[in-house]
Design a protein around this motif. Structure first.
Motif, PDB file in Angstrom:
ATOM      1  N   GLU A 126     -14.513 -17.855   0.614  1.00  0.00           N
ATOM      2  CA  GLU A 126     -15.338 -16.727   1.213  1.00  0.00           C
ATOM      3  C   GLU A 126     -14.151 -15.575   1.591  1.00  0.00           C
ATOM      4  O   GLU A 126     -14.798 -14.539   1.919  1.00  0.00           O
ATOM      5  N   ASP A 127     -13.120 -15.883   1.767  1.00  0.00           N
ATOM      6  CA  ASP A 127     -12.045 -14.933   1.921  1.00  0.00           C
ATOM      7  C   ASP A 127     -11.180 -14.411   0.913  1.00  0.00           C
ATOM      8  O   ASP A 127     -10.469 -13.606   1.160  1.00  0.00           O
ATOM      9  N   LYS A 128     -11.283 -14.761  -0.361  1.00  0.00           N
ATOM     10  CA  LYS A 128     -10.710 -14.409  -1.529  1.00  0.00           C
ATOM     11  C   LYS A 128     -10.764 -13.110  -1.745  1.00  0.00           C
ATOM     12  O   LYS A 128      -9.806 -12.215  -1.758  1.00  0.00           O
ATOM     13  N   VAL A 129     -12.002 -12.168  -1.590  1.00  0.00           N
ATOM     14  CA  VAL A 129     -12.296 -10.937  -1.931  1.00  0.00           C
ATOM     15  C   VAL A 129     -11.668 -10.122  -0.941  1.00  0.00           C
ATOM     16  O   VAL A 129     -10.783  -8.958  -1.148  1.00  0.00           O
ATOM     17  N   CYS A 131      -9.063 -10.765   1.241  1.00  0.00           N
ATOM     18  CA  CYS A 131      -7.333 -10.890   0.982  1.00  0.00           C
ATOM     19  C   CYS A 131      -6.840 -10.084  -0.135  1.00  0.00           C
ATOM     20  O   CYS A 131      -6.041  -9.666   0.132  1.00  0.00           O
ATOM     21  N   HIS A 132      -7.723 -10.031  -1.430  1.00  0.00           N
ATOM     22  CA  HIS A 132      -7.360  -9.161  -2.503  1.00  0.00           C
ATOM     23  C   HIS A 132      -7.341  -8.072  -1.993  1.00  0.00           C
ATOM     24  O   HIS A 132      -6.610  -7.177  -2.381  1.00  0.00           O
ATOM     25  N   VAL A 133      -8.481  -7.439  -1.344  1.00  0.00           N
ATOM     26  CA  VAL A 133      -8.440  -5.941  -1.113  1.00  0.00           C
ATOM     27  C   VAL A 133      -7.144  -5.417   0.037  1.00  0.00           C
ATOM     28  O   VAL A 133      -6.716  -4.699  -0.071  1.00  0.00           O
ATOM     29  N   ARG A 137      -4.093  -2.934  -0.842  1.00  0.00           N
ATOM     30  CA  ARG A 137      -3.939  -1.812   0.108  1.00  0.00           C
ATOM     31  C   ARG A 137      -2.351  -1.992   0.522  1.00  0.00           C
ATOM     32  O   ARG A 137      -1.624  -0.797   0.547  1.00  0.00           O
ATOM     33  N   PHE A 138      -1.894  -3.094   0.954  1.00  0.00           N
ATOM     34  CA  PHE A 138      -0.366  -3.113   1.359  1.00  0.00           C
ATOM     35  C   PHE A 138       0.512  -2.745   0.163  1.00  0.00           C
ATOM     36  O   PHE A 138       1.417  -2.283   0.179  1.00  0.00           O
ATOM     37  N   LYS A 139       0.091  -3.354  -0.954  1.00  0.00           N
ATOM     38  CA  LYS A 139       0.897  -2.964  -2.116  1.00  0.00           C
ATOM     39  C   LYS A 139       1.027  -1.477  -2.490  1.00  0.00           C
ATOM     40  O   LYS A 139       2.046  -0.666  -2.761  1.00  0.00           O
ATOM     41  N   GLU A 140      -0.285  -0.773  -2.476  1.00  0.00           N
ATOM     42  CA  GLU A 140      -0.298   0.614  -2.423  1.00  0.00           C
ATOM     43  C   GLU A 140       0.499   1.345  -1.328  1.00  0.00           C
ATOM     44  O   GLU A 140       1.288   2.341  -1.571  1.00  0.00           O
ATOM     45  N   MET A 141       0.591   0.857  -0.197  1.00  0.00           N
ATOM     46  CA  MET A 141       1.431   1.528   1.001  1.00  0.00           C
ATOM     47  C   MET A 141       2.734   1.307   0.386  1.00  0.00           C
ATOM     48  O   MET A 141       3.628   2.121   1.009  1.00  0.00           O
ATOM     49  N   SER A 142       3.222   0.171   0.242  1.00  0.00           N
ATOM     50  CA  SER A 142       4.689  -0.201  -0.329  1.00  0.00           C
ATOM     51  C   SER A 142       4.863   0.760  -1.476  1.00  0.00           C
ATOM     52  O   SER A 142       6.170   1.484  -1.325  1.00  0.00           O
ATOM     53  N   MET A 143       4.158   0.760  -2.387  1.00  0.00           N
ATOM     54  CA  MET A 143       4.787   2.125  -3.438  1.00  0.00           C
ATOM     55  C   MET A 143       4.671   3.335  -2.862  1.00  0.00           C
ATOM     56  O   MET A 143       5.422   4.152  -3.363  1.00  0.00           O
ATOM     57  N   LEU A 144       3.777   3.661  -1.982  1.00  0.00           N
ATOM     58  CA  LEU A 144       4.045   5.158  -1.497  1.00  0.00           C
ATOM     59  C   LEU A 144       5.061   5.472  -0.840  1.00  0.00           C
ATOM     60  O   LEU A 144       5.868   6.389  -0.808  1.00  0.00           O
ATOM     61  N   CYS A 145       5.313   4.587   0.011  1.00  0.00           N
ATOM     62  CA  CYS A 145       6.664   4.420   0.937  1.00  0.00           C
ATOM     63  C   CYS A 145       7.982   4.624  -0.381  1.00  0.00           C
ATOM     64  O   CYS A 145       8.754   5.402   0.001  1.00  0.00           O
ATOM     65  N   GLU A 146       8.009   3.719  -1.153  1.00  0.00           N
ATOM     66  CA  GLU A 146       9.059   3.806  -2.265  1.00  0.00           C
ATOM     67  C   GLU A 146       9.083   5.219  -3.025  1.00  0.00           C
ATOM     68  O   GLU A 146      10.096   5.821  -3.025  1.00  0.00           O
ATOM     69  N   MET A 147       7.871   5.866  -3.309  1.00  0.00           N
ATOM     70  CA  MET A 147       7.866   7.218  -3.665  1.00  0.00           C
ATOM     71  C   MET A 147       8.579   8.298  -2.923  1.00  0.00           C
ATOM     72  O   MET A 147       9.162   8.836  -3.301  1.00  0.00           O
ATOM     73  N   TYR A 148       8.051   8.113  -1.541  1.00  0.00           N
ATOM     74  CA  TYR A 148       8.547   9.073  -0.550  1.00  0.00           C
ATOM     75  C   TYR A 148       9.857   8.858  -0.481  1.00  0.00           C
ATOM     76  O   TYR A 148      10.692   9.964  -0.371  1.00  0.00           O
ATOM     77  N   ILE A 149      10.534   7.706  -0.220  1.00  0.00           N
ATOM     78  CA  ILE A 149      11.818   7.370   0.173  1.00  0.00           C
ATOM     79  C   ILE A 149      12.489   8.108  -1.332  1.00  0.00           C
ATOM     80  O   ILE A 149      13.772   8.731  -0.958  1.00  0.00           O
ATOM     81  N   SER A 150      12.241   7.705  -2.472  1.00  0.00           N
ATOM     82  CA  SER A 150      12.896   8.334  -3.851  1.00  0.00           C
ATOM     83  C   SER A 150      12.751   9.849  -3.529  1.00  0.00           C
ATOM     84  O   SER A 150      13.924  10.284  -3.843  1.00  0.00           O
ATOM     85  N   ARG A 151      11.975  10.346  -3.389  1.00  0.00           N
ATOM     86  CA  ARG A 151      11.624  11.941  -3.600  1.00  0.00           C
ATOM     87  C   ARG A 151      12.448  12.347  -2.254  1.00  0.00           C
ATOM     88  O   ARG A 151      13.314  13.349  -2.590  1.00  0.00           O
TER      89      ARG A 151
END
Length: 166
Positions: A126-129, A131-133, A137-151
């Motif tokens: 019952e927690d899988k969905v 947890c996936h969401v 979200r955390f993966k997207e935050m990490s990617m955004l931080c990575e892009m920001y740092i790179s730029r």
């Protein structure tokens, strides 16, 4: 629009006080920073205190914070035991570096949280969905931080190249 240098200094001082307060500094830091911005030579603590009508102790406390954040640096003056301060020549670069540092900290925290996520086989069905969401979200935050740092790193490099041009 400012008609005098004093009006310009006051406007910038007000702006810097609000901006740096938003960044977690005391409003006094904005006033001190403006004083250093408009100074063509190093200033001692007592001069800053007199100019800003605050105690030398208050100036001393805030100047240490400013030094730690590379907003200014101590300048030795020959045959004078007072501490003098001057705005760093590369203050723009320091601003960019501080921003990169902030986003590196956020990215590390987000990546740490991602590493702590349980694998699907340890999660109740019952927690899988949910947890996936959350993990997405955390993966997207990490990617955004990575892009920001790179730029910001690219911006830092370009800025340093432009400063070298006559």
């Amino acid at each position: 629009m400012s008609n005098t240098i004093e009006e310009l200094k006051l406007n910038i001082s007000n702006f810097m006080s609000l901006y740096l307060e938003h960044e977690g500094f005391s409003p006094l830091v904005g006033k001190m920073y403006t004083l250093l911005l408009f100074s063509s030579e190093p200033i001692c603590l007592q001069q800053m205190a007199d100019e800003l009508s605050v105690s030398k102790a208050a100036i001393s406390v805030q100047i240490r914070t400013m030094e730690l954040k590379n907003l200014c640096h101590k300048v030795p003056i020959q045959n004078d035991r007072k501490d003098y301060y001057y705005i760093t020549d590369d203050f723009g670069v320091n601003i960019v570096r501080n921003e990169i540092g902030k986003f590196n900290s956020v990215k590390q925290a987000v990546d740490g949280a991602l590493a702590g996520f349980p694998e699907h086989f340890n999660v109740k069905s019952e927690d899988k969905v949910g947890c996936h969401v959350i993990k997405q979200r955390f993966k997207e935050m990490s990617m955004l931080c990575e892009m920001y740092i790179s730029r910001m790193s690219d911006l830092n490099e370009e800025w340093q190249l432009r400063r070298q041009l006559p």
